[in-house]
Design an enzyme around this catalytic site. Structure first.
Site, PDB file in Angstrom:
ATOM      1  N   HIS A   1      -3.160 102.668  19.736  1.00 11.23           N
ATOM      2  CA  HIS A   1      -2.452 101.391  19.829  1.00 11.23           C
ATOM      3  C   HIS A   1      -2.983 100.654  21.048  1.00 11.23           C
ATOM      4  O   HIS A   1      -3.032 101.223  22.145  1.00 11.23           O
ATOM      5  CB  HIS A   1      -0.947 101.606  19.958  1.00 11.23           C
ATOM      6  CG  HIS A   1      -0.135 100.385  19.685  1.00 11.23           C
ATOM      7  ND1 HIS A   1      -0.152  99.275  20.525  1.00 11.23           N
ATOM      8  CD2 HIS A   1       0.707 100.073  18.663  1.00 11.23           C
ATOM      9  CE1 HIS A   1       0.650  98.354  20.033  1.00 11.23           C
ATOM     10  NE2 HIS A   1       1.181  98.800  18.902  1.00 11.23           N
TER      11      HIS A   1
ATOM     12  N   HIS B   1      -0.799  94.011   9.426  1.00 16.08           N
ATOM     13  CA  HIS B   1       0.466  94.100  10.165  1.00 16.08           C
ATOM     14  C   HIS B   1       1.347  95.136   9.461  1.00 16.08           C
ATOM     15  O   HIS B   1       1.175  96.339   9.664  1.00 16.08           O
ATOM     16  CB  HIS B   1       1.125  92.728  10.233  1.00 16.08           C
ATOM     17  CG  HIS B   1       2.247  92.620  11.222  1.00 16.08           C
ATOM     18  ND1 HIS B   1       2.608  93.631  12.087  1.00 16.08           N
ATOM     19  CD2 HIS B   1       3.136  91.607  11.479  1.00 16.08           C
ATOM     20  CE1 HIS B   1       3.617  93.252  12.837  1.00 16.08           C
ATOM     21  NE2 HIS B   1       3.973  92.029  12.479  1.00 16.08           N
TER      22      HIS B   1
ATOM     23  N   ASP C   1       3.296 103.371  13.176  1.00 15.33           N
ATOM     24  CA  ASP C   1       2.962 103.300  11.746  1.00 15.33           C
ATOM     25  C   ASP C   1       2.805 104.702  11.166  1.00 15.33           C
ATOM     26  O   ASP C   1       3.280 104.978  10.061  1.00 15.33           O
ATOM     27  CB  ASP C   1       1.677 102.498  11.537  1.00 15.33           C
ATOM     28  CG  ASP C   1       1.791 101.071  12.031  1.00 15.33           C
ATOM     29  OD1 ASP C   1       2.805 100.431  11.744  1.00 15.33           O
ATOM     30  OD2 ASP C   1       0.864 100.603  12.716  1.00 15.33           O
TER      31      ASP C   1
END
Length: 405
Positions: free
Chosen positions: A299, A260, A347
């Site tokens: 993603h 995460h 990210d």
């Protein structure tokens, strides 16, 4: 054609679905797609297709459907907080990307997510000193940011009056204090009455207005993302009636996992390794051909590219135009998309912001945690207002009990 990859027609035949359904599967993250040889068609990993076909054959009973819902499957909870669409997350019907463009701060988004109406919980005066119970922990820069916050926040709860008060106004003010306290703890600073993005930016690049604006944009797009792991953890804890400080700690604990919040550190490392390699393109190609993942790219919720990253990238380009680091980042982005078909996600962009500004990997995670706390609090407030306990059932698959003699 690579025998490990299937065409759209073959995939539809094996799954017994139409092409429209196939595209829906990809958009929901149930299947990965890769560019075909002509860069217009798409190919699908045989292993993933066969696994999905096996799941379909196994049937869709209530128990199996519920189990599959736990991994980005069917919706399991109703919420009025956020919606994920191809053009990015929407906060109570307002586009997160558009909010960035209109100058919204994290505090503005928090008021929206918490449904504060005309009440401004951030107008409450802030004590610039930590209580004695947390002062030593809060200022200890040697502690990792998440550990420092998780250690101090439960102690802060001891000094909060009305922590179990159900009045929305009181709970919003507790949430506002928590948002500020968490941000200050993440960077080992005293509580700060101004916007969170200015506190963070001043710690990392003092008096750099352009950088502060970039941090503001990052916090806004990170504020919530529907029922992600940390938000779900916060909702589960909130459903027990626990105070908001406890729910925040559960979100931070979930974020601390490498799958995460740890994704930002892995994306940072990928950028560093690609830059150190003789050829960033060859480095990316080697990883992809070897079957390694590419942290910071792709993603499941955005098969055609993460709009949050797409909003931050032009801002980074404008701020660092012509710099060698930006050229390196552009090379990595272009090579990865060409080789894997994957585009940067949030990210990667948080890690790229750090690289471009000469920062270590830690601020990437801090930006994520400081922003996402607004969403955790929104989910906690909504769950407790609903007054329902989240308690799913498990399907036992272990050793059967012995039959009575």
């Amino acid at each position: 054609m690579d025998t490990d990859l299937l065409s759209a027609r073959e995939t539809c035949r094996l799954l017994g679905i139409s092409q429209a359904t196939l595209y829906a599967y990809v958009s929901r993250g149930l299947l990965e797609s890769r560019p075909g040889p002509d860069h217009r068609s798409r190919l699908y990993p045989r292993q993933d297709v066969e696994r999905l076909a096996q799941r379909k054959r196994a049937g869709r009973g209530a128990a199996r459907g519920a189990a599959q819902s736990l991994d980005r499957g069917l919706p399991v909870l109703e919420t009025q907080i956020s919606l994920i669409r191809p053009d990015g997350p929407y906060y109570r019907g307002r586009s997160a990307v558009e909010a960035v463009r209109t100058g919204a701060t994290l505090e503005d988004i928090a008021r929206l997510l918490w449904d504060c109406g005309e009440h401004d919980p951030f107008a409450v005066e802030v004590d610039g000193n930590w209580p004695a119970t947390v002062a030593t922990i809060a200022g200890n820069e040697r502690l990792p940011p998440l550990a420092r916050a998780m250690a101090a926040i439960p102690l802060l709860a001891l000094d909060v009056q009305h922590s179990f008060n159900s009045a929305p106004r009181v709970r919003h003010e507790i949430a506002a204090a928590l948002l500020r306290h968490n941000a200050a703890l993440l960077v080992a600073q005293p509580p700060f009455a101004g916007p969170v993005h200015r506190l963070l930016a001043q710690c990392w690049k003092p008096d750099d207005e352009g950088f502060a604006e970039l941090v503001r944009a990052a916090l806004v797009v990170c504020a919530d993302h529907e029922l992600n792991v940390s938000a779900f953890a916060a909702r589960v804890v909130a459903s027990t009636g626990a105070h908001l400080h406890a729910t925040v700690c559960s979100g931070l604990a979930a974020l601390s996992g490498p799958r995460h919040g740890g994704a930002t550190a892995r994306a940072y490392a990928l950028i560093a390794d690609a830059r150190e390699a003789g050829s960033a393109r060859d480095f990316i190609a080697m990883r992809w051909q070897r079957g390694d993942d590419l942290p910071g790219f792709g993603h499941a919720m955005y098969p055609h590219g993460d709009p949050r990253a797409a909003e931050l990238l032009p801002r980074l380009r404008e701020l660092h135009a012509g710099s060698p680091m930006l050229e390196s980042l552009e090379t990595i982005i272009a090579a990865t998309e060409d080789i894997s078909g994957q585009r940067p996600n949030i990210d990667f962009m948080l890690a790229a912001i750090c690289h471009a500004n000469g920062l270590a990997a830690t601020p990437a995670l801090v930006m994520f945690a400081a922003g996402r706390l607004a969403g955790w609090l929104a989910h906690a407030l909504e769950q407790q207002a609903q007054g329902r306990l989240i308690r799913p059932r498990a399907r036992y698959a272990g050793v059967a009990p012995a039959e009575p003699a």
